[in-house]
Design an enzyme around this catalytic site. Structure first.
Site, PDB file in Angstrom:
ATOM      1  N   SER A  49       2.116   0.855  38.870  1.00  0.00           N
ATOM      2  CA  SER A  49       3.499   1.020  38.447  1.00  0.00           C
ATOM      3  C   SER A  49       4.546   0.789  39.601  1.00  0.00           C
ATOM      4  O   SER A  49       5.674   0.706  39.380  1.00  0.00           O
ATOM      5  CB  SER A  49       3.809   2.084  37.539  1.00  0.00           C
ATOM      6  OG  SER A  49       3.682   3.222  37.953  1.00  0.00           O
ATOM      7  N   HIS A  50       4.132   1.028  40.824  1.00  0.00           N
ATOM      8  CA  HIS A  50       5.100   1.352  42.016  1.00  0.00           C
ATOM      9  C   HIS A  50       4.919   0.447  43.283  1.00  0.00           C
ATOM     10  O   HIS A  50       5.195   0.607  44.431  1.00  0.00           O
ATOM     11  CB  HIS A  50       5.278   2.663  42.429  1.00  0.00           C
ATOM     12  CG  HIS A  50       6.051   3.309  41.183  1.00  0.00           C
ATOM     13  ND1 HIS A  50       5.566   3.896  40.048  1.00  0.00           N
ATOM     14  CD2 HIS A  50       7.387   3.448  40.957  1.00  0.00           C
ATOM     15  CE1 HIS A  50       6.344   4.291  39.251  1.00  0.00           C
ATOM     16  NE2 HIS A  50       7.581   4.298  39.872  1.00  0.00           N
ATOM     17  N   PHE A 123      12.793   3.151  44.307  1.00  0.00           N
ATOM     18  CA  PHE A 123      12.185   2.520  43.213  1.00  0.00           C
ATOM     19  C   PHE A 123      10.480   2.715  43.363  1.00  0.00           C
ATOM     20  O   PHE A 123       9.877   1.797  42.878  1.00  0.00           O
ATOM     21  CB  PHE A 123      12.499   1.058  43.150  1.00  0.00           C
ATOM     22  CG  PHE A 123      12.870   0.357  41.933  1.00  0.00           C
ATOM     23  CD1 PHE A 123      12.848   0.810  40.877  1.00  0.00           C
ATOM     24  CD2 PHE A 123      12.541  -0.981  41.777  1.00  0.00           C
ATOM     25  CE1 PHE A 123      12.883   0.106  39.661  1.00  0.00           C
ATOM     26  CE2 PHE A 123      12.558  -1.864  41.025  1.00  0.00           C
ATOM     27  CZ  PHE A 123      12.920  -1.336  39.645  1.00  0.00           C
ATOM     28  N   MET A 181       4.592  13.235  39.805  1.00  0.00           N
ATOM     29  CA  MET A 181       4.713  12.984  38.419  1.00  0.00           C
ATOM     30  C   MET A 181       6.141  12.869  37.906  1.00  0.00           C
ATOM     31  O   MET A 181       7.053  13.476  38.426  1.00  0.00           O
ATOM     32  CB  MET A 181       4.015  14.094  37.552  1.00  0.00           C
ATOM     33  CG  MET A 181       4.667  15.319  37.883  1.00  0.00           C
ATOM     34  SD  MET A 181       4.023  16.719  36.905  1.00  0.00           S
ATOM     35  CE  MET A 181       5.318  17.673  36.569  1.00  0.00           C
ATOM     36  N   ALA A 182       6.243  11.831  37.119  1.00  0.00           N
ATOM     37  CA  ALA A 182       7.513  11.838  36.361  1.00  0.00           C
ATOM     38  C   ALA A 182       7.442  13.021  35.570  1.00  0.00           C
ATOM     39  O   ALA A 182       6.530  13.507  34.851  1.00  0.00           O
ATOM     40  CB  ALA A 182       7.473  10.540  35.425  1.00  0.00           C
ATOM     41  N   ASP A 190       5.121   2.455  33.769  1.00  0.00           N
ATOM     42  CA  ASP A 190       3.805   2.523  33.204  1.00  0.00           C
ATOM     43  C   ASP A 190       4.279   1.991  31.741  1.00  0.00           C
ATOM     44  O   ASP A 190       3.200   1.377  31.061  1.00  0.00           O
ATOM     45  CB  ASP A 190       3.052   3.921  33.212  1.00  0.00           C
ATOM     46  CG  ASP A 190       2.376   4.244  34.564  1.00  0.00           C
ATOM     47  OD1 ASP A 190       1.848   3.174  34.881  1.00  0.00           O
ATOM     48  OD2 ASP A 190       2.699   5.251  34.688  1.00  0.00           O
ATOM     49  N   GLY A 307      -3.957  14.165  43.097  1.00  0.00           N
ATOM     50  CA  GLY A 307      -4.100  13.393  44.409  1.00  0.00           C
ATOM     51  C   GLY A 307      -5.661  12.687  44.655  1.00  0.00           C
ATOM     52  O   GLY A 307      -5.889  11.970  45.410  1.00  0.00           O
TER      53      GLY A 307
HETATM   54  P1  NDP Z   1       0.322  10.326  36.311  1.00  0.00           P
HETATM   55  O1  NDP Z   1       0.845  11.120  35.209  1.00  0.00           O
HETATM   56  O2  NDP Z   1      -0.452   9.266  36.373  1.00  0.00           O
HETATM   57  O3  NDP Z   1       0.036  11.447  37.376  1.00  0.00           O
HETATM   58  C1  NDP Z   1       0.811  12.636  37.673  1.00  0.00           C
HETATM   59  C2  NDP Z   1       0.021  13.383  38.639  1.00  0.00           C
HETATM   60  O4  NDP Z   1      -1.070  14.071  38.051  1.00  0.00           O
HETATM   61  C3  NDP Z   1      -0.608  12.809  39.674  1.00  0.00           C
HETATM   62  O5  NDP Z   1      -0.481  13.414  41.043  1.00  0.00           O
HETATM   63  C4  NDP Z   1      -2.025  12.752  39.609  1.00  0.00           C
HETATM   64  O6  NDP Z   1      -3.022  12.744  40.452  1.00  0.00           O
HETATM   65  C5  NDP Z   1      -2.387  13.935  38.895  1.00  0.00           C
HETATM   66  N1  NDP Z   1      -3.268  13.860  37.615  1.00  0.00           N
HETATM   67  C6  NDP Z   1      -3.317  12.944  36.760  1.00  0.00           C
HETATM   68  N2  NDP Z   1      -4.652  13.053  35.987  1.00  0.00           N
HETATM   69  C7  NDP Z   1      -5.163  14.397  36.340  1.00  0.00           C
HETATM   70  C8  NDP Z   1      -6.260  15.169  36.061  1.00  0.00           C
HETATM   71  N3  NDP Z   1      -7.131  14.804  35.014  1.00  0.00           N
HETATM   72  N4  NDP Z   1      -6.457  16.420  36.786  1.00  0.00           N
HETATM   73  C9  NDP Z   1      -5.664  16.564  37.750  1.00  0.00           C
HETATM   74  N5  NDP Z   1      -4.457  15.918  37.997  1.00  0.00           N
HETATM   75  C10 NDP Z   1      -4.103  15.044  37.409  1.00  0.00           C
HETATM   76  O7  NDP Z   1       2.014  10.076  37.038  1.00  0.00           O
HETATM   77  P2  NDP Z   1       3.185   9.729  36.319  1.00  0.00           P
HETATM   78  O8  NDP Z   1       2.977   8.536  35.325  1.00  0.00           O
HETATM   79  O9  NDP Z   1       3.936  10.988  35.919  1.00  0.00           O
HETATM   80  O10 NDP Z   1       4.245   8.975  37.524  1.00  0.00           O
HETATM   81  C11 NDP Z   1       3.697   7.837  38.288  1.00  0.00           C
HETATM   82  C12 NDP Z   1       4.548   7.579  39.450  1.00  0.00           C
HETATM   83  O11 NDP Z   1       5.956   7.098  39.055  1.00  0.00           O
HETATM   84  C13 NDP Z   1       4.552   8.824  40.319  1.00  0.00           C
HETATM   85  O12 NDP Z   1       4.285   8.121  41.537  1.00  0.00           O
HETATM   86  C14 NDP Z   1       6.248   8.842  40.451  1.00  0.00           C
HETATM   87  O13 NDP Z   1       6.958   9.334  41.762  1.00  0.00           O
HETATM   88  C15 NDP Z   1       6.772   7.742  40.104  1.00  0.00           C
HETATM   89  N6  NDP Z   1       8.123   7.809  39.371  1.00  0.00           N
HETATM   90  C16 NDP Z   1       9.130   7.272  40.273  1.00  0.00           C
HETATM   91  C17 NDP Z   1      10.557   7.247  39.936  1.00  0.00           C
HETATM   92  C18 NDP Z   1      11.515   6.669  40.732  1.00  0.00           C
HETATM   93  O14 NDP Z   1      12.556   6.904  40.206  1.00  0.00           O
HETATM   94  N7  NDP Z   1      11.237   6.294  42.053  1.00  0.00           N
HETATM   95  C19 NDP Z   1      10.759   7.957  38.529  1.00  0.00           C
HETATM   96  C20 NDP Z   1       9.621   8.222  37.738  1.00  0.00           C
HETATM   97  C21 NDP Z   1       8.341   8.058  38.156  1.00  0.00           C
HETATM   98  P3  NDP Z   1      -3.568  11.503  40.953  1.00  0.00           P
HETATM   99  O15 NDP Z   1      -2.958  10.659  41.645  1.00  0.00           O
HETATM  100  O16 NDP Z   1      -4.758  11.839  41.987  1.00  0.00           O
HETATM  101  O17 NDP Z   1      -4.320  10.766  39.530  1.00  0.00           O
END
Ligand code: NDP
Length: 339
Positions: A49-50, A123, A181-182, A190, A307
């Protein structure tokens, strides 16, 4: 569910395609390089998504003139533990590239340092900044706001942004533990991808335009997202607003929303990044102590540390499957007559 057609692209092709598009739409070498690297690393790690998905939005804001492709960030470190980066109305990746080494140096001198980035447009994912710090042996925290997309707990209308928060902890000779995470149930990108690909979302991801909980991404895009974890996620999102806007002096999400031209790109805002040197704060035994904790944690059945998914994806140096429709849009951007 709709069948998604894909085409394979090598990572270097993803970088080159991105670089060529950013250059064509007015970015200088520094900005195009930083942006293309951000897109490539997102695709490499599976942060779809990014990555390439965001390019049409990046280009929309370059075309509208909202964002400067030739931004020259100014970095100041007048107080020992405070780094200020004026991003000159450019995208965040080049401002981060300029500011992060200065922040790391400040944290290594004082134990803890913060960097405020203002006049920027974020972004992207936030893990690149916290992971940069962790790879230098520092703990990293980063957050930024967006424009209203999330209803605070109890409300039915958007007020908070999707307000991401990232944290990274260094592990000498291992990849760091990083979450990013958001603070909404899902990142907006997403939800947009789910709408594009015809996926349902978990019930309660957001509210439809009628204010009722929905699992349809198209309806949620017309309505609002909810914070993760009810009032607890809402409180963390509130903290992100205060750290990213109250502490930097740049826009809160609601202010960004009022001023934004809605061209499809991100709104102007600030970002706060904190770096902490664990050696200076906790002392020499910090790494062994936290490794003991991680070993216990990783010994629990069913666990994976945040991560880990991205770091595993990163080991695959092969081609990535890219959505064909998206690739068509990107190639059209490259071939279009501009300006
Ligand atoms: P996710 O819900 O996909 O993941 C959130 C975090 O949880 C990640 O670090 C992920 O690690 C971890 N995770 C996921 N599943 C598990 C699990 N089963 N056990 C342990 N850890 C887990 O992310 P979001 O959808 O919330 O966000 C996605 C991206 O959007 C982020 O990178 C965020 O920075 C970006 N974003 C950017 C914005 C902006 O304005 N620039 C605004 C909003 C969001 P892993 O990566 O290893 O899966």
């Amino acid at each position: 569910m709709a069948q998604i057609e894909t085409e394979q692209l090598q990572l270097r092709e993803i970088y080159q395609l991105s670089f060529d598009i950013f250059s064509k739409y007015g970015c200088d070498n520094n900005n195009a390089t930083a942006l293309a690297r951000t897109v490539e690393t997102a695709e490499r790690d599976g942060s779809l998504s990014h990555g390439l998905f965001r390019i049409p939005g990046y280009i929309a804001s370059l075309k509208s003139g909202k964002v400067k492709g030739i931004a020259q960030p100014k970095v100041e470190n007048n107080m020992a533990s405070i780094v200020s980066v004026d991003a000159d109305h450019g995208y965040a990746p080049f401002a981060l590239k300029c500011g992060l080494p200065v922040l790391a140096q400040a944290a290594n001198q004082t134990g803890i340092a913060i960097m405020k980035i203002t006049n920027t447009f974020h972004f992207a994912a936030l893990w690149p900044e916290t992971e940069f710090l962790a790879e230098k042996g520092l703990v990293g925290v980063a957050c930024t706001v967006y424009k209203p997309a999330v209803a605070p707990a109890g409300a039915g209308q958007a007020f908070f942004g999707t307000n991401p928060l990232s944290f990274a902890w260094p592990r000498p000779s291992k990849t760091p533990v990083v979450f990013d995470m958001a603070t909404s149930t899902l990142a907006m990108g997403d939800v947009q991808i789910a709408a594009r690909d015809g996926h349902e979302l978990p019930h309660g991801t957001g509210l439809g335009p009628d204010g009722k909980p929905s699992d349809d991404p198209a309806e949620i895009l017309k309505g609002v997202l909810l914070p993760f974890g009810g009032y607890k996620g809402s409180a963390i999102s509130l903290m992100v607003e205060l750290l990213s806007a109250g502490m930097t002096g740049d826009n809160f999400s609601y202010e960004a929303g009022e001023k934004d031209n809605n061209d499809g790109g991100p709104p102007k805002g600030g970002e706060l990044v904190i770096a902490i040197n664990p050696e200076l704060v906790a002392g020499a035994g910090w790494a062994d102590h936290s490794e003991g904790f991680f070993q216990k944690l990783e010994g629990l059945e069913g666990i994976r540390v945040p991560g880990e998914r991205r770091h595993k994806n990163r080991l695959d140096l092969g081609a990535r499957n890219i959505n064909k429709e998206l690739l068509g849009k990107l190639r059209d951007l490259l071939e279009a007559v501009y300006p």
